[in-house]
Design a protein around this motif. Structure first.
Motif, PDB file in Angstrom:
ATOM      1  N   ALA A  84       0.830  -1.206   0.000  1.00  0.00           N
ATOM      2  CA  ALA A  84       0.000   0.000   0.000  1.00  0.00           C
ATOM      3  C   ALA A  84       0.864   1.254   0.000  1.00  0.00           C
ATOM      4  CB  ALA A  84      -0.923   0.007   1.216  1.00  0.00           C
ATOM      5  N   GLY A  85       2.117   1.119   0.291  1.00  0.00           N
ATOM      6  CA  GLY A  85       3.037   2.256   0.320  1.00  0.00           C
ATOM      7  C   GLY A  85       4.437   1.750   0.057  1.00  0.00           C
ATOM      8  N   VAL A  86       5.422   2.560   0.347  1.00  0.00           N
ATOM      9  CA  VAL A  86       6.818   2.155   0.165  1.00  0.00           C
ATOM     10  C   VAL A  86       7.135   1.035   1.148  1.00  0.00           C
ATOM     11  CG1 VAL A  86       9.230   2.900   0.312  1.00  0.00           C
ATOM     12  CG2 VAL A  86       7.499   4.431  -0.625  1.00  0.00           C
ATOM     13  N   THR A  87       7.603  -0.079   0.643  1.00  0.00           N
ATOM     14  CA  THR A  87       7.940  -1.196   1.517  1.00  0.00           C
ATOM     15  C   THR A  87       9.252  -0.930   2.249  1.00  0.00           C
ATOM     16  OG1 THR A  87       9.160  -2.355  -0.222  1.00  0.00           O
ATOM     17  CG2 THR A  87       6.792  -2.826  -0.024  1.00  0.00           C
ATOM     18  N   TYR A  88       9.472  -1.716   3.296  1.00  0.00           N
ATOM     19  CA  TYR A  88      10.698  -1.547   4.078  1.00  0.00           C
ATOM     20  C   TYR A  88      11.933  -1.799   3.213  1.00  0.00           C
ATOM     21  CZ  TYR A  88      14.141  -2.145   7.791  1.00  0.00           C
ATOM     22  OH  TYR A  88      15.239  -2.019   8.577  1.00  0.00           O
ATOM     23  N   TRP A  89      11.876  -2.838   2.378  1.00  0.00           N
ATOM     24  CA  TRP A  89      13.054  -3.146   1.559  1.00  0.00           C
ATOM     25  C   TRP A  89      13.255  -2.101   0.457  1.00  0.00           C
ATOM     26  CZ3 TRP A  89       8.754  -6.360   1.959  1.00  0.00           C
ATOM     27  CH2 TRP A  89       7.918  -6.445   0.839  1.00  0.00           C
ATOM     28  N   GLU A  90      12.165  -1.551  -0.081  1.00  0.00           N
ATOM     29  CA  GLU A  90      12.316  -0.495  -1.080  1.00  0.00           C
ATOM     30  C   GLU A  90      12.910   0.770  -0.459  1.00  0.00           C
ATOM     31  OE1 GLU A  90       8.977  -0.983  -4.525  1.00  0.00           O
ATOM     32  OE2 GLU A  90       8.276  -0.303  -2.571  1.00  0.00           O
ATOM     33  N   ALA A  91      12.508   1.065   0.764  1.00  0.00           N
ATOM     34  CA  ALA A  91      13.072   2.230   1.458  1.00  0.00           C
ATOM     35  C   ALA A  91      14.579   2.057   1.627  1.00  0.00           C
ATOM     36  CB  ALA A  91      12.393   2.407   2.814  1.00  0.00           C
ATOM     37  N   ASN A  92      15.011   0.837   1.909  1.00  0.00           N
ATOM     38  CA  ASN A  92      16.442   0.567   2.022  1.00  0.00           C
ATOM     39  C   ASN A  92      17.143   0.734   0.684  1.00  0.00           C
ATOM     40  OD1 ASN A  92      16.424   0.076   4.748  1.00  0.00           O
ATOM     41  ND2 ASN A  92      16.310  -2.144   4.568  1.00  0.00           N
ATOM     42  N   TYR A  93      16.533   0.192  -0.390  1.00  0.00           N
ATOM     43  CA  TYR A  93      17.127   0.366  -1.713  1.00  0.00           C
ATOM     44  C   TYR A  93      17.314   1.855  -2.018  1.00  0.00           C
ATOM     45  CZ  TYR A  93      15.490  -4.469  -2.599  1.00  0.00           C
ATOM     46  OH  TYR A  93      15.238  -5.808  -2.537  1.00  0.00           O
TER      47      TYR A  93
END
Length: 292
Positions: free
Chosen positions: A179-188
């Motif tokens: 539904a939003g920015v995932t935790y792993w995408e935020a890390n990327y």
């Protein structure tokens, strides 16, 4: 009484007022263009094996969390699209009549079949294909009471994929998607520019799915929940090696950046290095027929 309209309705309506209707299927294609297909990361048994270890943690905790969100009985026939090593398939198989697991990646399929054999399950059929290549009439044993795709909607032509899911179901379809920015995408995103000289492009969200379904004449239910992301490593080298393909690491400079980043992110616990976070996930579901 005043009603606050949902976010996706507001965007669509504003676009129509401006004389420019959004093509949500095309937007999905644009946001997935150029990204590695999820299945490509899991052909390697080494990476699939680590994923398999995580999903089996705490007695298949992730799969059992999903099962609580599904309407199933002992008579249910279930189609699991993007089954992985059996995250949902294995724990649900003992609770329903039949499961068909569709999985395209070689490594994931190897572990899926291994887990089926180890559990002695005789009510699971495996289809080693991309969902786009599945022939409903020839490859499946449907129709299915429940069709589910959990974080496995990497198909560029998502409208065609959804139409096929709907056709394979006789009752319920369940989709689970960010539904939003995932935790792993935020890390990327934190180090993507430093690694590759450009900003990280986030994938499509649940608003795209909702609007595509709406355009198909399907008016789904939506529920949000927080999903835990947890990876465990024996040492920093183990973590760097695992994350190399996810961060598209191709040289020593990029590897050094990733190593420094992980040193800051990883937390030591019980002799292991842990990377943990939470993502907002949308459960989107509908029933094909209603009794009025």
């Amino acid at each position: 009484m005043y009603h606050i309209m949902p976010y996706w309705w507001d965007i669509n309506s504003m676009a129509e007022f401006m004389g420019n209707v959004i093509d949500w299927g095309e937007l999905w294609k644009q946001k997935t263009a150029g990204k590695k297909e999820c299945s490509m990361l899991w052909h390697d048994k080494k990476y699939a094996g680590r994923y398999d270890e995580n999903v089996k943690a705490n007695n298949w905790r992730k799969g059992r969390r999903l099962i609580r969100e599904l309407n199933v009985t002992m008579r249910s026939r279930v189609l699991d699209i993007g089954a992985g090593p059996g995250t949902l398939t294995i724990p649900i198989a003992s609770m329903v009549k039949h499961v068909t697991a569709v999985e395209p990646a070689d490594g994931m399929m190897w572990y899926l079949k291994k887990n089926i054999a180890e559990k002695g399950l005789d009510n699971v059929a495996c289809v080693h294909k991309k969902w786009e290549d599945v022939d409903i009439a020839k490859d499946l044993e449907g129709p299915y009471d429940v069709v589910v795709a959990s974080l496995s909607l990497g198909m560029p032509d998502i409208k065609a994929a959804l139409e096929k899911m709907n056709a394979a179901s006789s009752a319920y379809v369940y989709l689970f998607w960010p539904a939003g920015v995932t935790y792993w995408e935020a890390n990327y995103a934190e180090i993507w520019h430093e690694l590759h000289g450009k900003e990280f492009r986030h994938g499509p969200r649940c608003d795209c799915l909702y609007n595509i379904l709406y355009g198909m004449g399907i008016y789904p239910n939506i529920k949000m929940y927080k999903d835990e992301y947890l990876e465990s490593f024996s040492n920093i080298n183990d973590a760097v090696e695992y994350y190399r393909p996810f961060y598209n690491i191709e040289n020593y400079r990029q590897e050094a950046i990733l190593r420094d980043f992980l040193r800051k992110k990883l937390i030591r616990k019980n002799g292991r290095l842990i990377l943990k976070g939470y993502s907002n996930i949308a459960k989107i579901w509908w029933k094909k027929r209603y009794d009025y």
